[in-house]
Design a protein around this motif. Structure first.
Motif, PDB file in Angstrom:
ATOM      1  N   PHE A 244       0.709  -1.157  -0.024  1.00  0.00           N
ATOM      2  CA  PHE A 244       0.009   0.214  -0.058  1.00  0.00           C
ATOM      3  C   PHE A 244       0.973   1.447  -0.107  1.00  0.00           C
ATOM      4  O   PHE A 244       0.675   2.078  -0.679  1.00  0.00           O
ATOM      5  CB  PHE A 244      -0.774   0.054   1.261  1.00  0.00           C
ATOM      6  CG  PHE A 244      -1.910   0.980   1.520  1.00  0.00           C
ATOM      7  CD1 PHE A 244      -3.024   0.723   0.736  1.00  0.00           C
ATOM      8  CD2 PHE A 244      -1.883   1.948   2.392  1.00  0.00           C
ATOM      9  CE1 PHE A 244      -4.266   1.630   0.751  1.00  0.00           C
ATOM     10  CE2 PHE A 244      -2.851   2.926   2.259  1.00  0.00           C
ATOM     11  CZ  PHE A 244      -4.083   2.635   1.440  1.00  0.00           C
ATOM     12  N   TYR A 245       1.793   1.201   0.805  1.00  0.00           N
ATOM     13  CA  TYR A 245       2.625   2.456   0.927  1.00  0.00           C
ATOM     14  C   TYR A 245       3.782   2.600  -0.385  1.00  0.00           C
ATOM     15  O   TYR A 245       3.729   3.686  -0.976  1.00  0.00           O
ATOM     16  CB  TYR A 245       3.975   2.533   2.109  1.00  0.00           C
ATOM     17  CG  TYR A 245       3.114   2.302   3.329  1.00  0.00           C
ATOM     18  CD1 TYR A 245       2.173   3.084   3.927  1.00  0.00           C
ATOM     19  CD2 TYR A 245       3.631   1.438   4.476  1.00  0.00           C
ATOM     20  CE1 TYR A 245       1.416   2.952   5.047  1.00  0.00           C
ATOM     21  CE2 TYR A 245       3.155   1.313   5.723  1.00  0.00           C
ATOM     22  CZ  TYR A 245       1.999   2.371   6.077  1.00  0.00           C
ATOM     23  OH  TYR A 245       1.518   2.239   7.121  1.00  0.00           O
ATOM     24  N   LEU A 246       4.042   1.389  -0.774  1.00  0.00           N
ATOM     25  CA  LEU A 246       4.787   1.564  -2.260  1.00  0.00           C
ATOM     26  C   LEU A 246       3.943   1.973  -3.211  1.00  0.00           C
ATOM     27  O   LEU A 246       4.478   2.703  -4.114  1.00  0.00           O
ATOM     28  CB  LEU A 246       5.385  -0.016  -2.341  1.00  0.00           C
ATOM     29  CG  LEU A 246       6.663  -0.289  -1.558  1.00  0.00           C
ATOM     30  CD1 LEU A 246       6.862  -1.970  -1.533  1.00  0.00           C
ATOM     31  CD2 LEU A 246       7.880   0.463  -1.788  1.00  0.00           C
ATOM     32  N   GLU A 247       2.759   1.450  -3.552  1.00  0.00           N
ATOM     33  CA  GLU A 247       2.036   1.894  -4.503  1.00  0.00           C
ATOM     34  C   GLU A 247       1.762   3.302  -4.441  1.00  0.00           C
ATOM     35  O   GLU A 247       1.445   4.123  -5.390  1.00  0.00           O
ATOM     36  CB  GLU A 247       0.774   0.954  -4.806  1.00  0.00           C
ATOM     37  CG  GLU A 247       0.117   1.342  -5.978  1.00  0.00           C
ATOM     38  CD  GLU A 247       0.630   0.708  -7.390  1.00  0.00           C
ATOM     39  OE1 GLU A 247       0.199   0.951  -8.260  1.00  0.00           O
ATOM     40  OE2 GLU A 247       1.800   0.328  -7.218  1.00  0.00           O
ATOM     41  N   GLY A 248       1.245   3.788  -3.060  1.00  0.00           N
ATOM     42  CA  GLY A 248       1.064   5.136  -3.005  1.00  0.00           C
ATOM     43  C   GLY A 248       2.225   5.959  -3.484  1.00  0.00           C
ATOM     44  O   GLY A 248       2.152   7.158  -4.278  1.00  0.00           O
ATOM     45  N   ALA A 249       3.372   5.863  -2.988  1.00  0.00           N
ATOM     46  CA  ALA A 249       4.702   6.475  -3.518  1.00  0.00           C
ATOM     47  C   ALA A 249       4.761   6.494  -4.904  1.00  0.00           C
ATOM     48  O   ALA A 249       5.101   7.404  -5.572  1.00  0.00           O
ATOM     49  CB  ALA A 249       5.734   5.810  -2.651  1.00  0.00           C
ATOM     50  N   ARG A 250       4.694   5.346  -5.553  1.00  0.00           N
ATOM     51  CA  ARG A 250       4.814   5.246  -7.173  1.00  0.00           C
ATOM     52  C   ARG A 250       3.736   5.953  -7.722  1.00  0.00           C
ATOM     53  O   ARG A 250       4.172   6.536  -8.691  1.00  0.00           O
ATOM     54  CB  ARG A 250       4.505   3.874  -7.565  1.00  0.00           C
ATOM     55  CG  ARG A 250       4.791   3.506  -9.009  1.00  0.00           C
ATOM     56  CD  ARG A 250       4.341   2.043  -9.288  1.00  0.00           C
ATOM     57  NE  ARG A 250       2.950   1.999  -9.507  1.00  0.00           N
ATOM     58  CZ  ARG A 250       2.211   2.252 -10.566  1.00  0.00           C
ATOM     59  NH1 ARG A 250       2.973   2.797 -11.727  1.00  0.00           N
ATOM     60  NH2 ARG A 250       1.028   2.002 -10.593  1.00  0.00           N
TER      61      ARG A 250
END
Length: 345
Positions: A244-250
Motif C-alpha cells: 500500500f505504501y509502495l504503490e502510494g509512493a509510485r
C-alpha cells in the motif's frame, strides 16, 4: 541506482518555506505545523497545498504464531473484528465517519471464511493465516508477493476513488510478534528492546514473545534478501500495508504511518524501495516498545504522543485535524506585506 519512484517537488517546497517566512508570525514559531504544510506543498507540487482527502484501508490477517501463546486474545478475534468493522462499530469506523474518510477493509489472510460483509470489505485472501513463524517460514516468497500486490491494488482503489492521502490500518491477532521480528531485523536490534505488550500480555508474556522472536530471527542473517525476511517472519496484512505504501509512493501519493505494525510495514517498504520514505509521514508515537527505533530508522518524527497502541489506523486518523490546521494556517494567514505589519528589522 536511480529510484523508480517520483520525488516530491523541491521547488514547491522552497516556495512554501519562503511563504512561511513571510507570514505574520516569528519565523519558525509554528514549529512542526510549518513542516507539515511545506511537506504537503512538495507532495502536491504547489506553494499552497489543498486540504487532503483521506482514505483508510484496514488490512486483516491471522498469524500462526498465536499457537505459541503470544497474545492475550484468541485468533478468532480477527474475524470478529472484521465483522465489527463492517458493522461500523470499531474505533476506526468512528474516526472515518468523523472525517468523512473512505474506509475499506481487506481480508488478506483471515483464518476463517467470512460471509459477505458488504462492498467495503474486500476478499483478497492469500492464505488462511500465516504459518507459525517460531518454527518455520510464515509464508512463501510467492505468498508475500501476492500480499504486497493486494496492498498495491487497495492503494489504487483508494486513489481512483479520490483519495489524496492514504492511511493503512491493521487487524491481526499476533501481529505485534511478527512486527517485532521485522523491526529487530531491519533495525539490527535485540528482541528485548523491541518486543512489547501488544494486546496486553503480562511480563511473562513479553518474555515469551521475545524468545519466539529470537527463535524466528535465528533463521536470518543481515544479508537475507528483504522479500525472504518478509516471508520468514512477517504477516500477510503487514505485507499488504507495505505494498500500500509502495504503490502510494509510485503514484506520488503520501501516506500517514500509524503505529507499531504500520512502522514494521514501512520498514519492509523501505527495504524494498528506499525512496518510498519520501512519501511517508509518521502520525504518532505508539506505546509499543521499539516503535521509536523503527521510526528513527525510517527517518520519521511522530507528530503526537497520545499513548496509543490500538492500531487500525486510529492514530493516523486522529492527526487529520492537525494536518488540516497546518495547511489552513499556511494558506490563510496574512503575510507581513498584505497585512501591513512590520517585519523584523
Amino acid at each position: 541506482m536511480p529510484t523508480s519512484l517520483p520525488i516530491p517537488d523541491h521547488i514547491a517546497l522552497l516556495a512554501a518555506q519562503a511563504r512561511q517566512n513571510r507570514l505574520t508570525k516569528p519565523t519558525g514559531s509554528l514549529g512542526m505545523l510549518e513542516d507539515i504544510a511545506c511537506r504537503f506543498a512538495a507532495w502536491q507540487q504547489r506553494e499552497i497545498p489543498q486540504l487532503p482527502h483521506a482514505a483508510i484501508t484496514v488490512f486483516a490477517a491471522d498469524h500462526g504464531v498465536t499457537a505459541e501463546g503470544v497474545s492475550a486474545y484468541p485468533s478468532a478475534v480477527t474475524a470478529e473484528m472484521v465483522k465489527n468493522f463492517a458493522a461500523g462499530g470499531a474505533a476506526i469506523c468512528v474516526l472515518a465517519r468523523q472525517h468523512n474518510a473512505r474506509l475499506e477493509v481487506v481480508d488478506v489472510g483471515v483464518a476463517s471464511t467470512l460471509p459477505p460483509l458488504g462492498e467495503h470489505v474486500v476478499d483478497a485472501k492469500v492464505m488462511t493465516g500465516t504459518h507459525n513463524l517460531a518454527v518455520q517460514a510464515a509464508m512463501s516468497r510467492e505468498q508475500a508477493q501476492d500480499a504486497l500486490e493486494a496492498g498495491r491494488a487497495a492503494a489504487r482503489r483508494a486513489i481512483d476513488a479520490g483519495a489524496t492521502l492514504l492511511i493503512a490500518g491493521d487487524m491481526g491477532i499476533g501481529n505485534t510478534t511478527a512486527s517485532a521480528a521485522l523491526i529487530c531485523h531491519f533495525c539490527a536490534l535485540p528482541a528485548a528492546t523491541v518486543v512489547g505488550r501488544g494486546t496486553g500480555v503480562d511480563d511473562a508474556g513479553v518474555q515469551l514473545k521475545a524468545r519466539v522472536v529470537e527463535a524466528a530471527l535465528a533463521r536470518l542473517t543481515q544479508d537475507t534478501e528483504s522479500l525472504t525476511v518478509l516471508a520468514e517472519v512477517g504477516g500477510l496484512e503487514i505485507a499488504a500495508m507495505a505494498g500500500f505504501y509502495l504503490e502510494g509512493a509510485r503514484l506520488g501519493m503520501p501516506s500517514l504511518v500509524d503505529g507499531f505494525i504500520a512502522a514494521a510495514a514501512a520498514l519492509v517498504a523501505q527495504a524494498l524501495e528506499p525512496d518510498c520514505t519520501l512519501w511517508l509521514m509518521a502520525s504518532h508515537r505508539s506505546q509499543e516498545t521499539g516503535h521509536l527505533a523503527a521510526l528513527a530508522h525510517l527517518g520519521l518524527i511522530p507528530l503526537v504522543d497520545f499513548r496509543l497502541r490500538l492500531g487500525e489506523g486510529s492514530g493516523a486518523a486522529l492527526v487529520l485535524p492537525l494536518i488540516a490546521s497546518a495547511i489552513l494556517l499556511h494558506g490563510e494567514m496574512a503575510t507581513f506585506d498584505s497585512a501591513g505589519v512590520s517585519d523584523k528589522a
